[in-house]
Write a protein that holds these residues in place. Structure first.
Motif, short mmCIF file in Angstrom:
data_model
loop_
_atom_site.label_atom_id
_atom_site.label_comp_id
_atom_site.label_asym_id
_atom_site.label_seq_id
_atom_site.Cartn_x
_atom_site.Cartn_y
_atom_site.Cartn_z
N ASP A 293 0.33 -1.10 -0.09
CA ASP A 293 -0.08 -0.09 0.29
C ASP A 293 0.46 1.53 0.27
N GLU B 232 2.30 1.04 -4.07
CA GLU B 232 1.65 0.56 -4.77
C GLU B 232 1.15 2.45 -5.74
N PRO B 233 0.22 2.90 -4.77
CA PRO B 233 -0.67 4.53 -5.22
C PRO B 233 0.76 5.05 -6.41
N ALA C 298 -3.11 -7.02 -6.12
CA ALA C 298 -3.66 -5.74 -5.68
C ALA C 298 -3.25 -4.03 -6.11
N ASN D 39 -5.50 -0.99 -7.13
CA ASN D 39 -5.20 0.73 -7.06
C ASN D 39 -5.41 1.53 -7.99
N THR E 56 0.04 10.55 -2.34
CA THR E 56 0.66 8.88 -2.68
C THR E 56 1.91 8.87 -1.95
#
Ligand SMILES: Cc1cc2nc3c(=O)[nH]c(=O)nc-3n(C[C@H](O)[C@H](O)[C@H](O)COP(=O)(O)OP(=O)(O)OC[C@H]3O[C@@H](n4cnc5c(N)ncnc54)[C@H](O)[C@@H]3O)c2cc1C
Lengths: 416, 95
Positions: free
Chosen positions: A86, A89-90, A136, A140, A389
């Motif tokens: 998390d 990835e964003p 995942a 995202n 992000t």
């Protein structure tokens, strides 16, 4: 000057006499509002977004050599957003979206080619891991597709899926991944920043910080003192060296990574392919050279060249998956110094010194991050708050136990 | 790179596994008041110098001893190789 097809035709008809240098070569001023140290991809992108998106004025980028001479001009040019965690990835998906609009945005041909990246799967456990990663990515907002062995056979007929030792059991594909002309990224951001008034000062090495009462007021350089309201450091493999002048020790080691290019061949390889049973990845440049690499050399190094055992290891990986490439001759190889962090993830954060900001720890994956890294660092410098992000990329995550360890290797930089 | 092993003589560095800065020998005292901070610094912060560096190498494909190698990270020149055990003893870390 705006570049366009029309402009090319006009210049062709008038003897190419109208082209101008893509950026100025200014003398450093006595002081700036914001000084960025490091004229690599990240430093130049930071300056560009500071001026263009965040309305900042009086900005300089200080580069000890020439812009683009560091890792931004030494990498294997792969862009992708196929991360699992998390915290990552964003951010990488934000970066990929910025890549998709970059050439129009900075009016420069960076030869961004979304030819796709394929991570090969050779075991059931690997399929489970890649399925999880693909999910995942999709959660995202990125694209991911699990390919079956049949689909791989149809798309990449030259791959031997039935190899006795390394059978190919499938693959994780990101079709929006691909390659970019790396130097053009440095040049495009430099030109874009310059056109928004940023001074790009080359042959200007920062040798120290002027810090008084816990506040940074400027930098000592080989071209004299330069005052600054804020200082942003983005020097990749030189991070520990630079920040030691501010009394900091970083959660980082510098390591060398090598890259290899073969002689030019006719098109043989569509997209980027990574071998899943050893460390080897390859793409083919538009000039025809096979561009490939593998592991870092594995010990602290500031020498921009690697050693032979890793050359052997990389070539063995290559021969295992692409035996046909064994007949191509190796044309060039070189090394770049990587800022390998303790969890394999970067840092974009303030430091304990007021006015001093840090961007680094990109390991061998910072090229794809260039647009988002620049954007998020500019956000931090302009607003003193992290971009949504990039909230996890903090210095204190190691002390607090919030590591972002994609590979689950622990505090061992040479294993990330 | 060739590492001059104190017991075995010159060996190819490919026989070794690299761990990192030899300060890892100096494990902090877990009962100290500042243990949490000390272990954070021990585990995560590094000098990472450009120049001479004392580092731990493990002779994995050899006699499986740990060495402290003093190497220049800019030139790869090696000036000293010692048994890690001897270094640890000198620092009072081992008996
Ligand atoms: C062989 C290789 C392959 C790679 N492959 C990929 C890949 O396929 N995909 C990917 O995403 N990433 C890849 N990377 C990683 C990526 O290139 C880096 O993470 C990224 O380029 C680092 O950011 P940068 O561009 O700002 O660094 P750099 O271009 O290294 O910029 C840092 C600049 O700071 C300057 N500097 C240093 N000290 C000072 C000082 N004291 N004063 C002034 N200036 C200073 C340096 O001269 C340099 O120009 C690869 C790297 C290498 C070496």
């Amino acid at each position: 000057m705006r570049y366009s097809g029309l402009r090319v035709i006009k210049e062709a008809l008038t003897g190419h006499k109208g082209w101008q240098p893509a950026w100025r070569d200014p003398e450093p001023q006595a002081a700036y509002d914001i000084v960025i140290i490091g004229g690599g991809g990240h430093g130049l992108a930071t300056a560009y977004y500071l001026a263009k998106e965040f309305g900042q004025k009086r900005i300089a980028v200080l580069e000890k050599g020439w812009i683009g001479g560091g890792n931004v001009g030494r990498n294997t040019t792969i862009i992708r957003s196929n991360y699992l965690l998390d915290g990552n990835e964003p951010f990488y998906e934000f970066s990929l979206k910025l890549w998709e609009g970059l050439e129009q945005d900075f009016n420069y041909n960076a030869m961004i080619s979304q030819r796709g990246i394929l991570n090969l799967i050779h075991s059931d456990a690997q399929r489970d891991a890649f399925t999880r990663r693909g999910n995942a990515m999709i959660l995202n907002g990125a694209d991911a597709e699990m390919l079956s062995t049949e689909q791989i056979k149809a798309r990449y007929p030259f791959l031997n899926t039935d190899d006795a030792r390394f059978p190919i059991k499938g693959g994780l594909a990101q079709h929006r991944g691909g390659t970019v002309r790396h130097d053009a990224v440095a040049w495009g951001y430099a030109r874009g920043a310059d056109s928004h008034g940023v001074d790009i000062i080359q042959n200007c090495e920062v040798t120290g910080f002027r810090i008084a009462n816990g506040k940074c007021t400027g930098v000592e350089t080989t071209r004299g003192f330069i005052g600054a309201g804020k200082v942003g450091c983005a020097v990749a493999g030189s991070s520990s060296r630079l920040m030691s002048h501010a009394g900091m020790r970083l959660p980082m080691e510098s390591h060398v990574l090598q890259a290899f290019v073969s002689e030019g061949l006719k098109p043989v390889l569509p997209g980027v392919i990574t071998f899943g049973a050893g460390h080897f990845y390859c793409s083919q440049s538009d000039k025809g050279g096979l561009v490939f690499g593998g592991d870092i050399d594995g010990y602290n190094s500031y020498a921009q060249r690697g050693n032979l055992p890793v050359v052997e290891d990389v070539c063995e990986g290559g021969m295992a998956i692409f035996p046909s490439f064994g007949r191509a001759r190796l044309l060039r190889m070189w090394g770049g110094i990587m800022d390998m962090s303790m969890d394999g993830s970067p840092i974009i954060d303030r430091t304990e010194t007021e006015g001093l900001y840090f961007n680094g720890g990109w390991c061998y994956g910072g090229f794809k991050a260039t647009p988002a890294s620049g954007y998020c660092f500019a956000h931090l410098l302009a607003k003193d708050a992290p971009h949504p992000t990039a909230t996890a990329y903090r210095f204190d995550r190691f002390e607090k136990g919030r590591m972002i360890d994609e590979k689950g290797m622990g505090n061992q930089p040479n294993l990330h | 790179m060739i590492i001059n092993h104190p017991l075995l003589g010159p060996r190819d560095s490919a026989e070794f596994t690299y761990l990192g800065d030899a300060r890892l020998i100096d494990r902090p005292d877990w009962q100290s008041q500042t243990a949490a901070r000390d272990f954070y610094e021990y585990g995560y912060l590094r000098e990472n110098p450009a120049g001479w560096h004392e580092e731990l190498w493990f002779h994995e494909a050899g006699d499986r001893s740990w060495l402290v190698v003093t190497r220049n990270t800019v030139t790869h020149e090696i000036s000293k190789v010692e048994m890690a055990r001897d270094v640890a003893r000198k620092r009072g870390r081992s008996t």
